[in-house]
Design an enzyme around this catalytic site. Structure first.
Site, PDB file in Angstrom:
ATOM      1  N   ASP A   4       0.848  -1.194   0.000  1.00  0.00           N
ATOM      2  CA  ASP A   4       0.000   0.000   0.000  1.00  0.00           C
ATOM      3  C   ASP A   4       0.880   1.239   0.000  1.00  0.00           C
ATOM      4  O   ASP A   4       1.980   1.226   0.563  1.00  0.00           O
ATOM      5  CB  ASP A   4      -0.915   0.029   1.224  1.00  0.00           C
ATOM      6  CG  ASP A   4      -1.963  -1.080   1.195  1.00  0.00           C
ATOM      7  OD1 ASP A   4      -2.406  -1.439   0.095  1.00  0.00           O
ATOM      8  OD2 ASP A   4      -2.319  -1.586   2.268  1.00  0.00           O
ATOM      9  N   ASP A  34      -7.104  -1.253  -4.511  1.00  0.00           N
ATOM     10  CA  ASP A  34      -8.167  -0.882  -3.569  1.00  0.00           C
ATOM     11  C   ASP A  34      -9.038   0.233  -4.139  1.00  0.00           C
ATOM     12  O   ASP A  34     -10.268   0.214  -4.021  1.00  0.00           O
ATOM     13  CB  ASP A  34      -7.566  -0.406  -2.240  1.00  0.00           C
ATOM     14  CG  ASP A  34      -6.769  -1.482  -1.532  1.00  0.00           C
ATOM     15  OD1 ASP A  34      -7.077  -2.668  -1.727  1.00  0.00           O
ATOM     16  OD2 ASP A  34      -5.841  -1.127  -0.781  1.00  0.00           O
TER      17      ASP A  34
END
Length: 220
Positions: free
Chosen positions: A146, A180
């Protein structure tokens, strides 16, 4: 829209997602960050073992179960998208479905293979791709990369706020990736435009039955 267009959308999102993750993994140490636009948009490298936005799911067994669930969902998703294309559903639904499918596949790649092809990222070392000593994990034990961080508002809750009064807060705190974001945009768009997107082709909307004037009334 044809099925091959869905495939190309998925491939395009996957390529962007994986290229960005590869660059982050091989150029930044864990928890390293740099600003993109002021302080409200930053690239901040973290890894997570679980779901989107850093959420976790049931330890080691939960991680394997989640990865296998993602794998099944992606496989089923491709077949379902083919069905939607064949039945000529709304183009918007197909695009959103492709985004969701690409996002799930992007994080699935991390979970399945990153532990095997990268060395471990730490706060002081940058990972290597295909290290001679082997990766930091095994099949299905990779961590999701991430990096997108948007701390738009930072401050303290007023003292009168129950439970959190006086505590520090950041909005938006979660750190996420392109996969995401693709999933979130696809889901939100479907929810907003569901009446248009989820209308099955060939279904005629029911029309209100109006009161027809009697023949005698017309003659009169």
């Amino acid at each position: 829209m044809k099925y091959r267009h869905i495939v190309w959308i998925v491939i395009g999102i996957l390529l962007i997602d994986q290229i960005v993750k590869y660059w982050i993994k091989t150029n930044m140490a864990l928890n390293e960050s740099f600003p993109v636009f002021g302080s409200w948009f930053q690239i901040h490298f973290i890894e997570n073992e679980g779901m989107a936005y850093g959420l976790k799911f049931g330890g080691e067994f939960g991680k394997i179960a989640l990865t296998l669930f993602r794998l099944v969902a992606v496989i089923v998703g491709f077949f379902y998208m083919k069905k939607l294309v064949r039945e000529k559903y709304h183009t918007g639904l197909l695009i959103c479905g492709a985004q969701i499918l690409a996002g799930a596949a992007g994080n699935l790649i991390d979970s399945m293979f990153y532990g095997m092809i990268f060395s471990e990222s730490t706060n002081s070392t940058v990972a290597q791709f295909l290290p001679a000593a082997g990766g930091y994990g095994t099949f299905l034990h990779g961590n999701v990369v991430d990096m997108l961080y948007f701390p738009l508002i930072e401050g303290f809750f007023p003292k009168w706020v129950p439970f959190w009064g006086g505590e520090h807060f950041i909005f938006f705190r979660p750190i996420f990736n392109i996969a995401d974001a693709a999933i979130s945009v696809g889901v939100i768009a479907i929810l907003i435009f569901q009446k248009r997107f989820l209308h099955k082709p060939g279904e005629e909307k029911e029309k209100p039955v109006g009161t027809q004037p009697a023949l005698d009334d017309k003659i009169a």
